[in-house]
Design an enzyme around this catalytic site. Structure first.
Site, mmCIF file in Angstrom:
data_model
loop_
_atom_site.group_PDB
_atom_site.id
_atom_site.type_symbol
_atom_site.label_atom_id
_atom_site.label_comp_id
_atom_site.label_asym_id
_atom_site.label_seq_id
_atom_site.Cartn_x
_atom_site.Cartn_y
_atom_site.Cartn_z
ATOM 1 N N LYS A 12 0.882 -1.179 0.000
ATOM 2 C CA LYS A 12 0.000 0.000 0.000
ATOM 3 C C LYS A 12 0.917 1.225 0.000
ATOM 4 O O LYS A 12 1.447 1.608 1.034
ATOM 5 C CB LYS A 12 -0.876 -0.022 1.262
ATOM 6 C CG LYS A 12 -1.747 1.214 1.456
ATOM 7 C CD LYS A 12 -3.092 1.059 0.792
ATOM 8 C CE LYS A 12 -3.997 2.258 1.093
ATOM 9 N NZ LYS A 12 -5.335 2.105 0.492
ATOM 10 N N ASP A 55 -5.211 -0.222 6.542
ATOM 11 C CA ASP A 55 -5.439 -1.156 5.436
ATOM 12 C C ASP A 55 -4.431 -2.302 5.475
ATOM 13 O O ASP A 55 -4.778 -3.464 5.225
ATOM 14 C CB ASP A 55 -5.357 -0.436 4.092
ATOM 15 C CG ASP A 55 -6.532 0.500 3.870
ATOM 16 O OD1 ASP A 55 -7.435 0.527 4.734
ATOM 17 O OD2 ASP A 55 -6.541 1.222 2.863
ATOM 18 N N GLY A 64 -4.207 1.007 -4.277
ATOM 19 C CA GLY A 64 -4.215 2.459 -4.336
ATOM 20 C C GLY A 64 -4.999 3.085 -3.198
ATOM 21 O O GLY A 64 -5.582 2.399 -2.351
ATOM 22 N N ALA A 65 -5.008 4.408 -3.167
ATOM 23 C CA ALA A 65 -5.787 5.162 -2.178
ATOM 24 C C ALA A 65 -6.969 5.803 -2.896
ATOM 25 O O ALA A 65 -6.785 6.547 -3.863
ATOM 26 C CB ALA A 65 -4.919 6.226 -1.512
#
Length: 230
Positions: free
Chosen positions: A41, A58, A119-120
């Site tokens: 991440k 996450d 991804g964010a």
């Protein structure tokens, strides 16, 4: 043409809270059972302290879900405010070094046979205000996209807009995960519309609370190694 498992995949979604982390965890767990897979991440906002250590939520979820020990090396940029990365960095007076992320990906791809990169937010989330967006990172990494979608009302619109945008940017889409599937007739129709209009062939459906992926689902979405015995 037979699908072949690639060295990495970039998981993004049609919006926030669509289930990117959950799907990343499912993919990572399934791949780990078959090979030397990794999870990464690059950027995480909404981090918190626990026992004087910064925890990326996450990463923690993926590790807990997959039964592995928390690894801080799975995240490069950790930000505390639970907002878009560009704003979180500004609020903390931090400068995000994108090159560190690119270098880390190179290391991960050497360390693991397949890397799941999460991804964010969605594809247009700003990472550095007016300079770098999530789609810029996708283009640079050149990893095929796993798009996490929804089967609910509004899912067609959000999914097709995201797909069309990725296509305009020349970003390869590996396949779609329809998350939260309950088997309703309208959901099947939503899925059918998206697949027909997008001409994307690789897809799977995931039910709420699903704990694992079947091997056939994994192959349908990602493919498999050419030398793997069937």
């Amino acid at each position: 043409m037979e699908k072949e498992l690639k060295s990495g995949y970039f998981v993004t979604g049609i919006g926030t809270d669509i289930g990117k982390t959950y799907i990343s965890a499912l993919l990572y767990k399934a791949l780990k059972e078959r090979e030397n897979a990794g999870y990464y991440k690059p950027i995480q906002s909404g981090c918190f302290y626990k026992a004087d250590k910064i925890i990326a939520p996450d990463v923690k979820f993926v590790c807990d879900f997959s039964g592995v020990e928390y690894d801080k090396d799975m995240c490069t940029v950790t930000l505390m405010p639970e907002v878009s990365p560009h704003l979180a960095a500004e609020m903390e007076n931090k400068e995000i070094d994108i090159n560190k992320i690119y270098e880390k990906i190179k290391i991960k791809k050497k360390e693991y046979s397949t890397v799941i990169v999460e991804g964010a937010g969605g594809v247009y989330v700003p990472v550095i205000r007016n300079k770098v967006y999530m789609f810029d990172i996708m283009k640079e990494l050149k990893l095929p996209i796993i798009l996490v979608s929804s089967t609910k009302v509004g899912g067609i619109n959000h999914t097709m807009l995201t797909i069309e945008f990725l296509k305009t940017k020349g970003i390869e889409i590996q396949g779609i995960v329809f998350n939260g599937y309950t088997g309703e007739k309208y959901e099947d129709d939503n899925i059918s519309v998206v697949l027909e209009d997008s001409e994307i062939k690789n897809y799977i459906t995931v039910k709420k609370g699903q704990k694992s992926l079947e091997k056939n689902d994994l192959i349908n979405l990602l493919g498999e190694k050419k030398n793997e015995n069937k």
